[in-house]
Design an enzyme around this catalytic site. Structure first.
Site, PDB file in Angstrom:
ATOM      1  CG  ASP A 286      -1.784   1.141   1.405  1.00 39.20           C
ATOM      2  OD1 ASP A 286      -2.379   1.565   0.405  1.00 39.20           O
ATOM      3  OD2 ASP A 286      -1.893   1.649   2.545  1.00 39.20           O
TER       4      ASP A 286
ATOM      5  CG  ASP B 176      -1.712   8.433   2.044  1.00 40.45           C
ATOM      6  OD1 ASP B 176      -0.700   8.825   2.657  1.00 40.45           O
ATOM      7  OD2 ASP B 176      -2.695   9.159   1.832  1.00 40.45           O
TER       8      ASP B 176
ATOM      9  CG  ASP C  48      -2.492   2.783   6.266  1.00 42.59           C
ATOM     10  OD1 ASP C  48      -2.691   2.363   5.107  1.00 42.59           O
ATOM     11  OD2 ASP C  48      -2.902   3.886   6.653  1.00 42.59           O
TER      12      ASP C  48
HETATM   13 MG   LIG Z   1      -2.962   3.297   3.193  1.00 44.34          MG
END
Ligand SMILES: [Mg+2]
Length: 381
Positions: free
Chosen positions: A20, A22, A239
């Site tokens: 991933d 961000d 995240d």
């Molecule tokens: Mg993310």
């Protein structure tokens, strides 16, 4: 793992990583400290790496340039976007050269072109089909000539563009959405994401699209194709529990939940997500990882022991790696939830784990205990 086996780093079990962006590699315009260097070390160690992003508005080349500028290993082909997954879905269903409404940013139109379809801008769709024998200008499309809508995020989409899309959708054309994230994090807070705009069209048309981005499997399948690694030898890293971690499971991949982004330990209680690994930062993928074990009085992880008792977490052995406390604590909380303890009660107890992560971050948001070797500046790459 048999008793007595020394802990292995998580990455030891994998040939490929679906990463991933961000909250994992960068936050806003800045790199998550240590992340680019960790990714370079993974690649140097022979691991294959792609970045999977739900952001459909940017073209992969632009994302790759940003990553390279931050010091992360990236070329255009290393970036797999939800727009590409959406275009691939449509290209599987429609003949090459089919006209598709590109509702969203430049990434949507580019993905359609590269998949052999013809993107049509909303402004180039005529108000009505021309009468039989009527002549359409070559740069415009009659509504009847547009066979599908690919909807992704775009900042410049207008009310008129949504009206055009609604007109086509009411005719029954195929509808694919790149992702259904309801919100988009901006520096000031939460802004409407593509999912909010999908809901807008859904409310107007009484239909729902096929969605291809995380947490839905098509984006992961495209990432696996790009990597060329087997699903059982590939790990997804992210995240957000509800998208990255739940999506990995839906696609049959193991996952590493990285605590440098949006979700903190107590958020685990609000989901059924089951990350394979919980790490403070990307660098921990390459460090020995202690797996929590159930003991008579609670959960042990490395030198930490944690139990849930009297509505709180009892931490028996502080002073070791803070992440060992977090992992043992999460195991104790999940066990208590499975035994029927109310989530609200557990969430209150879990705040101590959130504080361990927050206290471990310096001003840049980093978790230093696990990141010390990454403090050197990322130079000469
Ligand atoms: Mg993310």
């Amino acid at each position: 793992m048999p008793p007595g086996t020394p802990p292995q780093p998580p990455i030891a079990g994998y040939d490929g990583v679906v990463c991933d962006l961000d909250g994992v590699v960068y936050r806003g315009d800045e790199a998550v400290p240590g992340a680019p260097r960790s990714l370079q070390q993974l690649v140097d160690g022979g691991v294959r790496l792609v970045y999977a992003t739900n952001n459909a508005s940017r073209v992969p080349a632009e994302v790759a340039r940003q990553l390279a500028a931050l010091g992360a290993p990236a070329t255009e082909s290393d970036v797999v976007s939800s727009a590409q997954a959406g275009a691939a879905r449509l290209a599987a269903d429609l003949p090459a050269g089919t006209r598709v409404l590109a509702l969203g940013g430049p990434g949507v139109a580019e993905a359609l072109s590269r998949a052999g379809l013809v993107p049509v801008r909303p402004a180039d769709v005529m108000a009505e089909d021309p009468p039989a024998g009527g002549v359409a200008y070559p740069e415009v499309a009659a509504p009847g000539d547009v066979s599908a809508v690919l909807q992704g995020f775009g900042r410049n989409v207008t009310v008129a563009d949504f009206e055009t899309a609604a007109r086509l959708l009411t005719r029954g054309v195929q509808w694919v959405a790149t992702n259904d994230d309801a919100t988009l994090p901006l520096p000031w807070g939460q802004s409407p994401g593509n999912g909010a705009y999908v809901d807008l069209l859904a409310a107007a048309t009484g239909r729902r699209p096929d969605v291809v981005g995380k947490p839905h499997p098509p984006l992961y399948r495209l990432a696996l194709d790009r990597l060329g690694t087997a699903a059982v030898r590939t790990i997804a890293v992210g995240d957000r529990l509800a998208t990255d971690i739940a999506g990995a499971r839906a696609a049959g991949l193991d996952s590493a939940w990285v605590l440098t982004g949006v979700d903190g330990p107590s958020d685990l209680l609000d989901t059924d997500a089951t990350p394979t690994f919980v790490v403070a930062s990307l660098s921990e993928l390459q460090r020995p990882y202690a797996v929590p074990q159930r003991e008579a009085l609670g959960w042990r992880c490395g030198v930490a022991t944690v139990s849930y008792s009297d509505e709180q977490l009892v931490i028996g052995h502080e002073g070791g790696d803070r992440m060992e406390v977090v992992r043992a604590g999460l195991a104790a909380l999940v066990e208590a939830r499975e035994r029927g303890t109310a989530t609200d009660q557990l969430r209150h107890a879990a705040r101590v784990l959130d504080r361990i992560i927050e206290d471990g971050r310096d001003d840049s948001g980093r978790t230093p205990a696990a990141d010390v070797p990454d403090e050197e500046p990322a130079s000469n790459r």
